[in-house]
Design an enzyme around this catalytic site. Structure first.
Site, PDB file in Angstrom:
ATOM      1  N   GLU A 144      75.773  27.308  32.717  1.00  0.00           N
ATOM      2  CA  GLU A 144      75.963  27.910  34.039  1.00  0.00           C
ATOM      3  C   GLU A 144      75.404  26.980  35.106  1.00  0.00           C
ATOM      4  O   GLU A 144      74.232  26.570  35.026  1.00  0.00           O
ATOM      5  CB  GLU A 144      75.243  29.256  34.133  1.00  0.00           C
ATOM      6  CG  GLU A 144      75.867  30.374  33.332  1.00  0.00           C
ATOM      7  CD  GLU A 144      75.228  31.716  33.624  1.00  0.00           C
ATOM      8  OE1 GLU A 144      75.915  32.735  33.451  1.00  0.00           O
ATOM      9  OE2 GLU A 144      74.040  31.760  34.018  1.00  0.00           O
ATOM     10  N   CYS A 145      76.201  26.637  36.092  1.00  0.00           N
ATOM     11  CA  CYS A 145      75.788  25.853  37.251  1.00  0.00           C
ATOM     12  C   CYS A 145      75.082  24.566  36.806  1.00  0.00           C
ATOM     13  O   CYS A 145      75.729  23.633  36.343  1.00  0.00           O
ATOM     14  CB  CYS A 145      74.919  26.692  38.181  1.00  0.00           C
ATOM     15  SG  CYS A 145      74.820  26.010  39.859  1.00  0.00           S
TER      16      CYS A 145
END
Length: 436
Positions: free
Chosen positions: A327-328
């Site tokens: 994530e990210c």
């Protein structure tokens, strides 16, 4: 019976977090059990809440979560004496289009829980106008009640007196006034405050904030203004599918942005979580079913990540047979290269073709609704996921199969689709809840 209160302000940067931490620690020092929550998508403030209270804090979000989920999360305050929900941005600030049960505004949570709002007002550069702002917030939305005001950063006794008089004339209680005090300023970084775990002196800072606020704010009056709240424990847990039975979770200063409610939901569903530190050159547990790399600040540690051969080789070996999701920041590390703010390119793990750069910062911020075009750990194609994106990186290349069709809160399609290649998947948005 608990006392419930929402702490909000007209805008960001006014002092909500500092006041929340100070009140929580002061009441805890007096022997009360204090539970905090954070309204909206924020990883950093809940860790400060936990440092102040000794109890885990979680996020509640009216755009991404339904009422049952929020009720379940808030029910952890059942055994507390005081429950504080810290707002985000200004009291009524949310997105234009309604989500699951609101726009993400702090006011949604205040109205839903029927808790009054304690406003933090910074009257710098004004006097009586501060009362007009407070009165406008009080009267803007039926169903949102104002408990009163704490003034922050008052310039002088005369300044305080002018603002106090105007507020009292408007029928608004003033619980206290705080002059500027550098010793309780929390250090900041481009995504917000520097994380609590990175501040060795955080306990002393919170203690000083509690002492400073206790001397200048009527804590008893604030407590009396709170709503008497006696919730029943929620009958059911969160409806969240864990990405696997045994989850290897990257966890250190570069990989720390994972919502506590997600981890709790995974464990409640029977998943086992083992942590490892990429910064310590550790790879994922080879006995795990899936590896999850959360967001954080990999751009500040890009050189070290690039040099940690055991981490990189261990992750690549894991991904040959089992799913890996980022994530990210975790997504960026799964990519081919990350260029830092100085323009230096660092080789990442190469599980995806993504290339990102911080050399020219551009803010990406907002809620995201993603419909998966291909599966990712825990979710099949077609699943609708609600999340939030906040980063300053620029995509230089995103050549792999798009993971999802991603919309912002207005319904517009955005370019940050996420990626899939083999067993590796990644997204720029952080998962908050499944769309039911």
């Amino acid at each position: 019976m608990a006392a419930g209160l929402v702490i909000s302000a007209p805008a960001s940067g006014v002092g909500k977090t500092t006041l929340t931490l100070a009140l929580a620690r002061a009441w805890r020092n007096s022997g009360l059990r204090v539970q905090c929550f954070k309204s909206g998508p924020d990883y950093i403030d809940p860790a400060f809440h936990a440092a102040a209270t000794g109890r885990a804090s979680v996020n509640v979000d009216s755009w991404a979560m339904d009422r049952a989920t929020i009720s379940h999360l808030v029910s952890r305050g059942t055994d507390a004496d005081v429950v504080l929900a810290e707002g985000s941005m200004g009291l009524f600030d949310g997105v234009a289009a309604r989500g699951v049960c609101g726009t993400g505004a702090t006011a949604d949570i205040a109205e839903m829980l029927d808790w009054p709002v304690l406003l933090v007002i910074d009257p710098s550069g004004q006097a009586q106008t501060a009362a007009a702002i407070a009165a406008g917030l009080r009267d803007y939305r039926p169903g949102v009640r104002l408990a009163g005001v704490v003034l922050n950063r008052v310039a002088s006794p005369r300044h305080e007196a002018l603002v106090r008089r105007a507020l009292l004339d408007a029928g608004i209680a003033v619980f206290g006034a705080l002059p500027r005090h550098a010793e309780i300023s929390l250090p900041k970084r481009h995504l917000g405050l520097v994380q609590a775990e990175e501040q060795a002196e955080i306990g002393k800072l919170i203690d000083e904030a509690a002492r400073f606020v206790a001397e200048r704010v009527d804590l008893d009056a604030v407590l009396r203004s709170a709503a008497t709240w006696s919730p029943q424990p929620a009958a059911s847990g969160l409806s969240v599918t864990p990405p696997g039975q045994r989850i290897a979770l990257a966890r250190d200063a570069a990989f720390s942005f994972v919502y506590p409610h997600m981890l709790e939901a995974w464990r409640a569903a029977g998943a086992e979580i083992s942590t490892f530190s990429p910064l310590a050159d550790e790879g994922p547990d080879p006995g795990a079913d899936v590896c999850w790399l959360p967001g954080g600040y990999p751009e500040l540690q890009a050189g070290k990540i690039a040099a940690n051969a055991r981490f990189r080789s261990g992750l690549r070996a894991f991904a040959e047979t089992r799913p890996v999701h980022g994530e990210c920041g975790g997504y960026m590390v799964l990519g081919t290269a990350l260029t830092d703010a100085d323009g230096i390119s660092h080789e990442m793990t190469g599980l995806l073709g993504l290339e990102t750069s911080f050399a020219k910062r551009r803010m990406h911020l907002g809620y995201r609704l993603a419909e998966l075009a291909t599966p990712m750990p825990g979710h099949q194609a077609g699943a609708r996921l609600r999340g939030h994106e906040f980063h300053y990186s620029t995509i230089l290349a995103q050549p792999d199969t798009p993971l999802a069709v991603v919309h912002d809160a207005t319904g517009a399609v955005i370019a940050e689709t996420g990626s899939r290649r083999g067993q590796a998947t990644g997204t720029f948005f952080h998962l908050i809840a499944e769309d039911q």
